[in-house]
Write an enzyme that holds these catalytic residues in place. Structure first.
Site, PDB file in Angstrom:
ATOM      1  N   SER A 133      65.074 -99.449  15.926  1.00  0.00           N
ATOM      2  CA  SER A 133      64.051 -99.994  16.762  1.00  0.00           C
ATOM      3  C   SER A 133      63.823 -98.745  17.741  1.00  0.00           C
ATOM      4  O   SER A 133      64.663 -98.374  18.396  1.00  0.00           O
ATOM      5  CB  SER A 133      64.212-101.031  17.509  1.00  0.00           C
ATOM      6  OG  SER A 133      64.726-102.196  16.893  1.00  0.00           O
ATOM      7  N   SER A 137      60.930 -96.257  12.435  1.00  0.00           N
ATOM      8  CA  SER A 137      61.670 -96.530  11.332  1.00  0.00           C
ATOM      9  C   SER A 137      60.283 -96.956  10.577  1.00  0.00           C
ATOM     10  O   SER A 137      60.232 -96.977   9.177  1.00  0.00           O
ATOM     11  CB  SER A 137      62.544 -97.647  11.294  1.00  0.00           C
ATOM     12  OG  SER A 137      62.127 -98.871  12.147  1.00  0.00           O
ATOM     13  N   ASP A 182      54.003 -90.824  15.461  1.00  0.00           N
ATOM     14  CA  ASP A 182      54.953 -91.154  14.655  1.00  0.00           C
ATOM     15  C   ASP A 182      55.038 -90.231  13.118  1.00  0.00           C
ATOM     16  O   ASP A 182      55.788 -89.727  12.660  1.00  0.00           O
ATOM     17  CB  ASP A 182      55.041 -92.690  14.350  1.00  0.00           C
ATOM     18  CG  ASP A 182      55.457 -93.249  15.668  1.00  0.00           C
ATOM     19  OD1 ASP A 182      55.796 -92.553  16.480  1.00  0.00           O
ATOM     20  OD2 ASP A 182      55.097 -94.435  15.670  1.00  0.00           O
TER      21      ASP A 182
END
Length: 416
Positions: A133, A137, A182
């Site tokens: 977390s 991921s 990300d």
């Protein structure tokens, strides 16, 4: 189905990412920094030879099966089409919900006109024992499926195109209003480098760390991942998306005050001078959101200079300031995460620390002097346990505080 030999197996490595500086501003077109680490997702697969996807997970039960030529409905359309899903059973869909990222990858590729002539048979696994977390991921999983499907179908896609494809998975298919930090970090990063990206222009560069600081003494570093024990699915809560909306509302007020009514309401479209001239028009909550954006954007710019000059102490102080602004101005985090953040700051050899990811769950990161990394990890385990013994009891102690290194971005590492 015919047996496959080990020589046919292909492997995708899709690493987790950390974001030393640039918290919560990618969705506003801000400047961010990131690097990938030597922990992440591994997807072993073979082309299926037909239109079927057959997937298993090392972490979750069940088997996911669907066809790459079926329609996959985004989250926003799911209620209207609740009785329609790719495996024909709502109950089974719930049991195998981890397969939604693979379906999202098929959705993204198909929506951009790619022809998928075959699926994959695959086993996916995250780093053992690690609560991922806050390490993106979900983006790592999405990227892994994209690379596997592209490889199986001989589709040539650039990293920047895959950033867009994974954005489609997250924003359109899953309904999460995040930016492109990300995906960009996972696809663009290289070992030993800091990845800098302007999320407004999409321009990026890889910056090497200068080997020696200004005194000529080498400042090697490691990355600490410290798990809080908090678990919360980002897409299931309103905290993240609400703050995105608050940033947009602040941008709208500032742009209207400057007479720029037609400009898109994101804070990267607000010049610093406009912000300074009109920030008194923002109510306190919106003022805090805007202050976080502008101060964090500045920290990224200063951090890039510090990194390139080998000034690890200065870089670490900026990371810590980023963490403090995330707490005070962006108002994310809670007592356990804040406790962990404060413990990291007291640990020997730590240059700087902050929440990892959105800051509503998961872990904190720290950059630490390599020579003191083990001592720092032991300190954090001991001191955090004093503050949050109940949460610590739920953590795999082997992975409670991990010492990591930077690594290369996502890639297929084995193929015929």
């Amino acid at each position: 189905m015919a047996k496959r030999t080990t020589e046919e197996v292909r492997v995708v490595v899709s690493p987790y990412r950390i974001c030393p500086l640039g918290a919560h501003i990618d969705h506003q077109g801000g400047a961010v920094s990131a690097m990938t680490i030597n922990k992440g997702v591994v997807l072993a697969f073979v082309p299926s030879g037909n239109l079927e996807m057959v997937l298993r997970s090392a972490q979750f039960g069940g088997e996911v099966k669907f066809r790459v030529d079926e329609s996959h409905h985004p989250k926003k359309a799911a209620k209207a089409n609740e009785s329609i899903n790719s495996i024909g059973s709502t109950k089974l869909e719930e049991e195998c919900c981890w397969g939604r990222y693979a379906k999202g990858a098929v959705y993204a590729l198909n929506s951009k006109g790619n022809v998928l002539s075959q699926g994959i048979i695959g086993l996916i696994s995250g780093s053992s024992g690690l609560d991922s977390s806050g390490l993106s991921s979900s983006a790592a999983v999405g990227v892994a499926y994209l690379l596997a499907l592209e490889n199986a179908n001989n589709i040539s896609v650039s990293p920047t195109e895959n950033i867009e494809y994974d954005r489609l998975i997250e924003n359109e298919y899953l309904g999460l209003n995040n930016g492109i930090l990300d995906q960009s970090a996972i696809l663009l990063s290289r070992q030993g480098c800091l990845t800098f990206m302007d999320c407004k222009t999409k321009e990026y560069k890889l910056i090497n760390l200068k080997e020696n600081d200004i005194d000529g003494v080498q400042k090697s570093y490691k990355i600490l991942l410290a798990c809080s024990g908090l678990k919360h699915a980002l897409t299931s809560g309103v905290g993240y998306n609400r703050r995105v909306a608050e940033c947009q509302e602040a941008a709208r007020i500032l742009l209207d005050a400057a007479g720029k009514h037609e400009v898109e309401a994101v804070l990267s479209n607000v010049e610093r001078e406009v912000y300074e001239a009109h920030k008194d028009k923002l109510e306190p909550l919106l003022a805090r959101r805007a202050e976080h954006y502008f101060s964090e954007n500045m920290r990224v710019r200063k951090g890039i200079e510090a990194w390139a000059s080998g000034r690890m102490d200065d870089f670490g102080k900026l990371i810590t300031a980023s963490g403090r602004s995330s707490i005070q101005n962006y108002e994310c985090g809670c007592k356990p995460l804040i406790d962990l953040y404060e413990v990291l700051l007291r640990a020997p050899g730590v240059y700087g620390a902050r929440f990892s990811g959105a800051g509503f769950r998961g872990c904190c990161i720290a950059l630490v002097n390599a020579d003191l990394a083990s001592e720092a990890a032991s300190f954090v385990k001991r001191e955090y346990n004093k503050l949050q013994p109940e949460l610590v009891s739920k953590i795999d102690q082997e992975a409670a505080v991990l010492i990591c290194e930077s690594a290369d971005g996502a890639r297929v590492i084995a193929a015929p």
